[in-house]
Design a protein around this motif. Structure first.
Motif, short mmCIF file in Angstrom:
data_model
loop_
_atom_site.label_atom_id
_atom_site.label_comp_id
_atom_site.label_asym_id
_atom_site.label_seq_id
_atom_site.Cartn_x
_atom_site.Cartn_y
_atom_site.Cartn_z
N LEU A 141 0.85 -1.20 0.00
CA LEU A 141 0.00 0.00 0.00
C LEU A 141 0.88 1.24 0.00
O LEU A 141 1.90 1.29 0.66
N LYS A 142 0.44 2.19 -0.74
CA LYS A 142 1.17 3.46 -0.79
C LYS A 142 0.52 4.42 0.22
O LYS A 142 -0.65 4.31 0.54
N ASN A 143 1.29 5.37 0.67
CA ASN A 143 0.77 6.37 1.60
C ASN A 143 -0.33 7.20 0.91
O ASN A 143 -0.20 7.58 -0.25
N VAL A 144 -1.40 7.47 1.66
CA VAL A 144 -2.47 8.29 1.13
C VAL A 144 -2.21 9.73 1.61
O VAL A 144 -2.04 9.98 2.79
N HIS A 145 -2.19 10.63 0.68
CA HIS A 145 -1.97 12.04 1.02
C HIS A 145 -3.28 12.80 0.86
O HIS A 145 -4.01 12.59 -0.10
N ALA A 146 -3.56 13.66 1.83
CA ALA A 146 -4.77 14.51 1.73
C ALA A 146 -4.58 15.48 0.59
O ALA A 146 -3.48 15.99 0.35
N GLY A 147 -5.67 15.75 -0.13
CA GLY A 147 -5.60 16.68 -1.24
C GLY A 147 -5.42 18.11 -0.76
O GLY A 147 -5.52 18.43 0.43
N VAL A 148 -5.17 18.98 -1.67
CA VAL A 148 -5.00 20.39 -1.36
C VAL A 148 -6.38 20.99 -1.04
O VAL A 148 -7.35 20.74 -1.76
N ALA A 149 -6.46 21.77 0.03
CA ALA A 149 -7.73 22.40 0.40
C ALA A 149 -8.15 23.38 -0.69
O ALA A 149 -7.31 24.08 -1.27
N PRO A 150 -9.44 23.43 -0.98
CA PRO A 150 -9.87 24.36 -2.03
C PRO A 150 -9.65 25.81 -1.58
O PRO A 150 -9.74 26.14 -0.41
N SER A 151 -9.40 26.67 -2.54
CA SER A 151 -9.18 28.08 -2.26
C SER A 151 -10.51 28.75 -1.90
O SER A 151 -11.57 28.33 -2.34
N TRP A 152 -10.45 29.79 -1.11
CA TRP A 152 -11.67 30.50 -0.74
C TRP A 152 -12.17 31.37 -1.89
O TRP A 152 -13.32 31.79 -1.91
N TRP A 153 -11.31 31.64 -2.84
CA TRP A 153 -11.72 32.45 -3.99
C TRP A 153 -11.52 31.66 -5.25
O TRP A 153 -10.47 31.06 -5.42
N PRO A 154 -12.40 31.65 -6.13
CA PRO A 154 -13.74 32.22 -6.14
C PRO A 154 -14.70 31.35 -5.35
O PRO A 154 -14.54 30.15 -5.27
N PRO A 155 -15.68 31.99 -4.72
CA PRO A 155 -16.64 31.21 -3.93
C PRO A 155 -17.50 30.31 -4.83
O PRO A 155 -17.63 30.55 -6.03
N ALA A 156 -18.10 29.38 -4.19
CA ALA A 156 -18.99 28.46 -4.90
C ALA A 156 -20.22 29.23 -5.40
O ALA A 156 -20.58 30.28 -4.87
N PRO A 157 -20.88 28.74 -6.43
CA PRO A 157 -22.05 29.44 -7.00
C PRO A 157 -23.15 29.73 -5.98
O PRO A 157 -23.82 30.76 -6.06
N GLY A 158 -23.32 28.88 -5.00
CA GLY A 158 -24.35 29.13 -3.99
C GLY A 158 -24.07 30.39 -3.18
O GLY A 158 -24.98 31.14 -2.83
N TRP A 159 -22.80 30.65 -2.91
CA TRP A 159 -22.45 31.86 -2.16
C TRP A 159 -22.71 33.11 -2.99
O TRP A 159 -23.06 34.17 -2.45
N TRP A 160 -22.53 33.00 -4.30
CA TRP A 160 -22.86 34.14 -5.16
C TRP A 160 -24.36 34.45 -5.10
O TRP A 160 -24.77 35.61 -5.06
N LEU A 161 -25.17 33.40 -5.06
CA LEU A 161 -26.62 33.60 -4.96
C LEU A 161 -27.00 34.21 -3.61
O LEU A 161 -27.86 35.10 -3.54
N VAL A 162 -26.38 33.74 -2.54
CA VAL A 162 -26.65 34.30 -1.22
C VAL A 162 -26.26 35.78 -1.18
O VAL A 162 -27.02 36.63 -0.68
N THR A 163 -25.10 36.11 -1.73
CA THR A 163 -24.65 37.50 -1.75
C THR A 163 -25.60 38.37 -2.56
O THR A 163 -25.96 39.48 -2.15
#
Length: 148
Positions: free
Chosen positions: A5-27
């Motif tokens: 088994l190979k080591n499992v690495h956590a992926g890179v956290a998503p950037s805060w910009w640009p926000p997801a489409p739902g946040w654009w609707l809320v704004t």
């Protein structure tokens, strides 16, 4: 056979910009609510200023203090019709009691507003009394016009 088994690495956290489409609707929704609120507030202030200007211009346009009392009485009767359609037909003590109805501090039966009872029919009225009447009549007019 076992597979290593190979080591499992956590992926890179998503950037805060640009926000997801739902946040654009809320704004957009929040901005729309703020814009509507500002528009309603501004409209209310303009209507309030227009009502005060109407009252002040009508009273200032009357010449003598007696005519000013008559002008205030006419404006209050017009505003009273918005509250109670038959209120403009009241006279004397009943009219003054109707003007006092709902006020914390009654000012028409036993106060400066009592001048409305007969001030429009006197040959001479004290200008200071007319000014005191103008203050309470203006406030009552504004209250009634804003309510209805």
């Amino acid at each position: 056979m076992t597979l290593p088994l190979k080591n499992v690495h956590a992926g890179v956290a998503p950037s805060w910009w640009p926000p997801a489409p739902g946040w654009w609707l809320v704004t957009a929704g929040v901005l729309a609510l703020v814009a509507v609120g500002c528009w309603l507030w501004r409209r209310r202030r303009r209507r309030h200023a227009a009502l005060l200007r109407l009252f002040d211009d009508a009273v200032a346009g009357a010449g003598s203090p007696v005519q000013q009392v008559a002008a205030m009485s006419e404006l209050l009767r017009r505003a009273a019709r918005r509250i109670k359609p038959e209120a403009d037909r009241l006279d004397g003590e009943a009219w003054l009691r109707f003007l006092d109805d709902g006020l914390k501090h009654p000012a028409f039966v036993h106060g400066p507003g009592a001048l409305l009872g007969d001030g429009g029919f006197r040959p001479d009225v004290d200008p200071a009394a007319v000014e005191a009447l103008r203050v309470v009549a203006r406030q009552r007019y504004l209250d009634w016009m804003r309510r209805a």
